[in-house]
Write a protein that holds these residues in place. Structure first.
Motif, PDB file in Angstrom:
ATOM      1  N   ALA A 143      -7.689   8.199   3.297  1.00 15.28           N
ATOM      2  CA  ALA A 143      -8.538   7.507   2.687  1.00 15.28           C
ATOM      3  C   ALA A 143      -8.916   6.083   2.949  1.00 15.28           C
ATOM      4  O   ALA A 143      -9.915   5.307   3.106  1.00 15.28           O
ATOM      5  CB  ALA A 143      -8.503   7.871   1.204  1.00 15.28           C
ATOM      6  N   VAL A 144      -7.456   5.415   3.034  1.00 13.70           N
ATOM      7  CA  VAL A 144      -7.427   4.077   3.427  1.00 13.70           C
ATOM      8  C   VAL A 144      -7.842   3.793   4.646  1.00 13.70           C
ATOM      9  O   VAL A 144      -8.517   2.778   5.102  1.00 13.70           O
ATOM     10  CB  VAL A 144      -5.967   3.461   2.979  1.00 13.70           C
ATOM     11  CG1 VAL A 144      -5.995   2.032   3.401  1.00 13.70           C
ATOM     12  CG2 VAL A 144      -5.590   3.593   1.634  1.00 13.70           C
ATOM     13  N   LEU A 183      -4.340  10.187   0.834  1.00 15.61           N
ATOM     14  CA  LEU A 183      -4.555   8.855   0.329  1.00 15.61           C
ATOM     15  C   LEU A 183      -4.403   7.764   1.626  1.00 15.61           C
ATOM     16  O   LEU A 183      -5.050   6.943   1.679  1.00 15.61           O
ATOM     17  CB  LEU A 183      -3.311   8.378  -0.591  1.00 15.61           C
ATOM     18  CG  LEU A 183      -3.414   9.348  -2.010  1.00 15.61           C
ATOM     19  CD1 LEU A 183      -2.042   8.849  -2.818  1.00 15.61           C
ATOM     20  CD2 LEU A 183      -4.688   8.768  -2.864  1.00 15.61           C
ATOM     21  N   GLN A 199       0.788  -1.219  -0.047  1.00 14.28           N
ATOM     22  CA  GLN A 199      -0.096  -0.218  -0.096  1.00 14.28           C
ATOM     23  C   GLN A 199       0.829   1.397  -0.082  1.00 14.28           C
ATOM     24  O   GLN A 199       0.471   2.262  -0.596  1.00 14.28           O
ATOM     25  CB  GLN A 199      -0.879   0.050   1.288  1.00 14.28           C
ATOM     26  CG  GLN A 199      -1.975  -1.142   1.018  1.00 14.28           C
ATOM     27  CD  GLN A 199      -2.718  -1.292   2.472  1.00 14.28           C
ATOM     28  OE1 GLN A 199      -2.406  -1.185   3.493  1.00 14.28           O
ATOM     29  NE2 GLN A 199      -4.128  -0.940   2.221  1.00 14.28           N
ATOM     30  N   PRO A 216      -6.331   4.487  -5.528  1.00 11.30           N
ATOM     31  CA  PRO A 216      -6.973   4.546  -6.851  1.00 11.30           C
ATOM     32  C   PRO A 216      -5.309   4.060  -7.836  1.00 11.30           C
ATOM     33  O   PRO A 216      -4.410   4.374  -7.380  1.00 11.30           O
ATOM     34  CB  PRO A 216      -7.220   5.827  -7.084  1.00 11.30           C
ATOM     35  CG  PRO A 216      -6.509   6.613  -5.893  1.00 11.30           C
ATOM     36  CD  PRO A 216      -6.439   5.895  -4.960  1.00 11.30           C
ATOM     37  N   GLN A 256      -9.302   5.803   7.401  1.00 15.10           N
ATOM     38  CA  GLN A 256     -10.494   6.152   7.918  1.00 15.10           C
ATOM     39  C   GLN A 256     -11.666   5.905   7.336  1.00 15.10           C
ATOM     40  O   GLN A 256     -12.945   5.957   7.884  1.00 15.10           O
ATOM     41  CB  GLN A 256     -10.403   7.829   8.074  1.00 15.10           C
ATOM     42  CG  GLN A 256      -9.123   8.522   8.685  1.00 15.10           C
ATOM     43  CD  GLN A 256      -9.117   8.097  10.345  1.00 15.10           C
ATOM     44  OE1 GLN A 256     -10.188   7.597  10.930  1.00 15.10           O
ATOM     45  NE2 GLN A 256      -7.912   7.833  11.002  1.00 15.10           N
ATOM     46  N   LYS A 257     -11.474   5.824   5.872  1.00 14.79           N
ATOM     47  CA  LYS A 257     -12.796   5.592   5.025  1.00 14.79           C
ATOM     48  C   LYS A 257     -12.791   4.202   4.415  1.00 14.79           C
ATOM     49  O   LYS A 257     -13.750   3.925   3.726  1.00 14.79           O
ATOM     50  CB  LYS A 257     -12.660   6.699   4.070  1.00 14.79           C
ATOM     51  CG  LYS A 257     -12.707   8.036   4.688  1.00 14.79           C
ATOM     52  CD  LYS A 257     -12.981   9.118   3.576  1.00 14.79           C
ATOM     53  CE  LYS A 257     -12.824  10.665   4.444  1.00 14.79           C
ATOM     54  NZ  LYS A 257     -12.533  11.689   3.498  1.00 14.79           N
ATOM     55  N   GLY A 258     -11.706   3.522   4.509  1.00  9.21           N
ATOM     56  CA  GLY A 258     -11.681   2.063   3.835  1.00  9.21           C
ATOM     57  C   GLY A 258     -11.784   2.101   2.363  1.00  9.21           C
ATOM     58  O   GLY A 258     -12.154   1.032   1.928  1.00  9.21           O
ATOM     59  N   ARG A 259     -11.333   3.198   1.736  1.00 12.73           N
ATOM     60  CA  ARG A 259     -11.486   3.265   0.320  1.00 12.73           C
ATOM     61  C   ARG A 259     -10.029   2.669  -0.186  1.00 12.73           C
ATOM     62  O   ARG A 259      -8.970   2.652   0.271  1.00 12.73           O
ATOM     63  CB  ARG A 259     -11.410   4.640  -0.122  1.00 12.73           C
ATOM     64  CG  ARG A 259     -12.745   5.454   0.208  1.00 12.73           C
ATOM     65  CD  ARG A 259     -12.575   6.932  -0.331  1.00 12.73           C
ATOM     66  NE  ARG A 259     -13.753   7.509   0.194  1.00 12.73           N
ATOM     67  CZ  ARG A 259     -13.933   8.967  -0.166  1.00 12.73           C
ATOM     68  NH1 ARG A 259     -12.811   9.519  -0.364  1.00 12.73           N
ATOM     69  NH2 ARG A 259     -14.943   9.470   0.086  1.00 12.73           N
ATOM     70  N   PRO A 260     -10.219   1.822  -1.590  1.00 11.79           N
ATOM     71  CA  PRO A 260      -9.080   1.279  -1.966  1.00 11.79           C
ATOM     72  C   PRO A 260      -8.204   2.604  -2.767  1.00 11.79           C
ATOM     73  O   PRO A 260      -8.532   3.633  -2.969  1.00 11.79           O
ATOM     74  CB  PRO A 260      -9.489   0.389  -3.363  1.00 11.79           C
ATOM     75  CG  PRO A 260     -11.033   1.272  -3.332  1.00 11.79           C
ATOM     76  CD  PRO A 260     -11.393   1.721  -2.333  1.00 11.79           C
TER      77      PRO A 260
END
Length: 564
Positions: free
Chosen positions: A538-539, A535, A508, A547, A541-545
Motif C-alpha cells: 500500500a505504501v 501494508l 514506517q 493507517p 505501490q499505491k502511495g497510501r499512508p
C-alpha cells in the motif's frame, strides 16, 4: 518498465533462484544418509566390535536400513487407555489385526507400515525383511516374535511415519512372568529407535503399575522424545479434570527422573464426539498441538538421527576407556579372578577414576548395577586395550565430521533460497511433506460450515468470516514458505530482514510491525506476514499512508478476538 511488471519479473527471478537452489541440493537427503552410514562403518563400528558394545549395552550393531528408516512413533500405556483407538483416529480407518475393547485386547507388538495391500505380516518374517529395521528383534527369541506382527495398509500417514502399538500393561507379577519375553527390554529396544514416544493414561485410572513403571524406567535418556496423553478426559467434569491432571503430574514426577515437567496433552483422542462439551475448546487446542508435534516428525528426522549417532559415539568412547582401564589393572600371571572381583566391587571408584583421568561426562557412563552384572560374566583378561588411534577417530567424528554434517541442515546463516532447499531435504528418509493428520471440528461440537471447504472462500457479506486479504494469502503462501518458517512461524530476525529489504524507513517499518504482529509474540505466522506485505504494498505501490489501526476486514478472522 512499470513497477508492477518489474515486481512480477523479480518474483519470477526469485522463483528461478529457489528452483535452482532446490535442484542443487536435491541429493542432500541421500548425502546425509550416506555420510552417517560411512561415519558409522568407518569410525564407530570397529570400536563397538572391539569393546563389545552390543553385549554391555544390549544394543545390536546398526545396519544400513536403520539409517534409512522412516520416523517411528511408539505408543505405551496400560490396557484400555485407547492406544489402538488413537492409531485408528490418526489413520482415519481400521487396520488389519486391529483389536479394540475394554478388556486387554492388544496382546502383541504391532508395527503399522505403508503398503499397496492390506495384510498382516508374522513377526518372524518381519524381523528378516531386508527393507525394515527390525532384524535386531531376533535377539528376543521365538517367544517374542510370535507376539510381534506387522499390519500393512495403504495410508497417507504411514507414507511418512511408522506407528508401533504395544500390548496393554497390567499390574501384578503374573502378567510379567506369563509374557515369555522381557517386556521392558523390548520397549527399550523400540524406544532407542523411536522419534517420538507417547505414554497414554486413562483419566479414570491413573495408577502406575510395576510393569509400567519398569517400562518408564527404561525410557531414561529419551526424555526429549516423550509426550504424555491424558485420554478420555471428556468423561469427567472441569473440577475433576483439574484434580486428575494434578495427580497425573505428581505420579509422573515420582516415576520419571527428569527435573522438567512432562508435557501432557489432555483430551479425547478418537473419532467420536466429546461426551461433554465443558472443555471442548481446551481439548481442541490440545489436540491441535499434539497433531503439530506428529506432523513435523519427518522434517526433524535428519537431526534426530544425527543426535542419536552422537549419543552412541559418546557411549562407545566411554566404554572403550572403561574396558581399557580394567584390562590395564589385571595382573600378568597370577590372581586374575581375585583382581577382577575386586575391581567389580570397587566399580564406583573405578568410574570416578576414569571420569577424571579422561575428562568424560558422567551421563555417558552406563548404569553401574547393570554393568556390574555384565562384567561378572566376562573375563577381564580377554578385554582389549585402549586404542588411541580409534579414540582419535571418534574425536574426529565428533569435532569435525558431525559439525560439517550439521551445516547441511537449516541455520540462521542461510538465504531464503538455500533455507527452503535445506528444509525440503531435511528428512533422511525422503519424506519431506508434513504428515496428513485428522482435523474434525464436528467432534468438538462445531457445526459444519458450508463455506469452510469452498475453494472460493467466504462472501463479503459474511462479516464474521470474510477476509479481504484471502486472495493475497493464497498468492503469498509460496513466498512465505520459501523463507523457511519453523512450526509455521518466521522468527523475529527473518521477519525483520524481509521488511528491511523493502527499503521503507525505520519509522514506517515500526508502524507496519506493530500492526502486523497482531498477537504480539515477536513472530510472523502466514496471516501476519500477509498483513505486513499488504501494508508494504500500500505504501510502495499505491502511495497510501500507514493507517493507525487495521480495518476489520484486513484483520485475519482467527485473530479478531485479540483486537477486542
Amino acid at each position: 518498465m512499470s513497477s508492477r511488471k518489474m515486481k512480477k519479473k523479480q518474483q519470477i527471478s526469485g522463483a528461478e533462484q529457489a528452483e535452482a537452489a532446490a535442484d542443487e541440493t536435491a541429493d542432500r537427503t541421500a548425502m546425509i544418509s550416506s555420510k552417517l552410514k560411512s561415519i558409522y562403518k568407518k569410525a564407530v563400528l570397529p570400536v563397538e566390535k572391539r569393546y563389545r558394545y552390543d553385549y554391555f549395552f544390549e544394543s545390536p550393531l546398526l545396519t544400513d536400513v536403520e539409517f534409512d528408516a522412516k520416523p517411528q512413533v511408539l505408543l505405551v500405556g496400560q490396557y484400555s487407555v485407547g492406544k489402538t483407538s488413537f492409531i485408528r483416529y490418526l489413520l482415519g480407518r481400521d487396520f488389519p489385526g486391529q483389536r479394540i475393547g475394554p478388556e486387554p485386547t492388544t496382546d502383541r507388538f504391532t508395527v503399522l507400515i505403508n503398503g499397496p495391500e492390506e495384510r498382516t505380516i508374522p513377526g518372524n518374517a518381519l524381523s528378516v525383511h531386508p527393507d525394515l529395521p527390525f532384524r535386531g528383534l531376533e535377539r528376543f527369541g521365538v517367544s517374542f516374535l510370535s507376539r510381534f506382527e506387522g499390519s500393512q495398509l495403504p495410508s497417507s500417514v504411514l507414507r511418512s511415519i511408522t506407528l508401533i502399538d504395544t500390548p496393554g500393561i497390567l499390574s501384578g507379577e503374573k502378567q510379567r512372568t506369563n509374557r515369555g519375553y522381557d517386556f521392558t527390554k523390548v520397549v527399550a529396544w523400540f524406544a532407542e529407535r523411536a522419534d517420538l514416544i507417547i505414554l497414554l493414561f486413562d483419566a479414570h485410572k491413573l495408577d502406575i503399575s510395576d510393569e509400567l513403571k519398569g517400562a518408564i524406567d527404561v525410557l531414561k535418556g529419551h526424555e526429549d522424545k516423550i509426550r504424555c496423553i491424558l485420554n478420555k478426559a471428556d468423561q469427567i467434569d472441569r473440577q475433576q479434570l483439574m484434580r486428575v491432571y494434578g495427580a497425573l503430574l505428581w505420579s509422573l514426577g515420582k516415576t520419571m527422573s527428569s527435573p522438567e515437567v512432562a508435557r501432557v496433552y489432555v483430551g479425547s483422542f478418537w473419532q467420536e464426539p466429546l461426551h461433554s462439551m465443558d472443555n471442548a475448546d481446551l481439548f481442541e487446542d490440545e489436540e491441535r498441538d499434539l497433531m503439530k508435534d506428529l506432523a513435523i516428525l519427518p522434517r526433524q528426522s535428519a537431526v534426530r538421527k544425527i543426535n542419536e549417532l552422537v549419543k552412541r559415539i559418546r557411549k562407545v568412547k566411554t566404554l572403550a576407556y572403561i574396558i581399557g582401564y580394567l584390562k590395564s589393572q589385571m595382573p600378568a600371571l597370577m590372581g586374575k579372578e581375585k583382581k577382577q572381583q575386586k575391581l567389580i566391587n570397587d566399580l564406583p571408584n573405578v568410574f570416578r577414576t576414569i571420569l577424571k583421568k579422561y575428562n568424560l561426562a558422567p551421563g555417558d557412563f552406563p548404569d553401574i548395577g547393570k554393568f556390574s552384572e555384565k562384567l561378572r560374566e566376562a573375563k577381564f583378561s580377554e578385554f582389549s586395550t585402549v586404542s588411541e588411534k580409534q579414540i582419535a577417530e571418534l574425536d574426529g567424528v565428533l569435532n569435525n565430521e558431525i559439525p560439517s554434517l550439521m551445516e547441511m541442515l537449516p541455520s540462521e546463516k542461510d538465504t531464503p533460497e538455500t533455507l527452503k532447499a535445506k528444509m525440503a531435504a531435511n528428512d533422511i528418509s525422503g519424506n519431506t511433506a508434513d504428515v496428513p493428520l485428522p482435523t474434525r471440528g464436528d467432534k468438538f461440537g462445531k457445526k459444519p460450515d458450508e463455506n469452510e471447504s469452498n475453494p472460493f472462500g467466504y462472501a463479503e457479506d459474511d462479516a464474521a468470516h470474510y477476509w479481504a486479504l484471502q486472495d493475497s494469502a493464497d498468492r503469498l503462501l509460496s513466498d512465505f514458505e520459501a523463507l523457511g518458517p519453523q512450526g509455521g512461524f518466521l522468527d523475529t530476525q527473518t521477519a525483520r530482514n524481509v521488511l528491511v529489504n523493502t527499503g521503507l524507513s525505520k519509522d514506517q517499518l515500526r508502524q507496519i510491525w506493530n500492526l502486523s504482529d497482531i498477537d504480539r509474540d515477536g513472530y510472523f505466522d502466514h496471516e501476519e506476514y500477509v498483513v505486513a506485505m499488504f501494508l508494504v504494498d500500500a505504501v510502495l505501490q499505491k502511495g497510501r499512508p500507514i493507517p493507525t489501526e487495521l480495518p476489520v476486514s484486513v484483520i485475519p478472522p482467527s485473530k479478531r478476538v485479540l483486537m477486542k
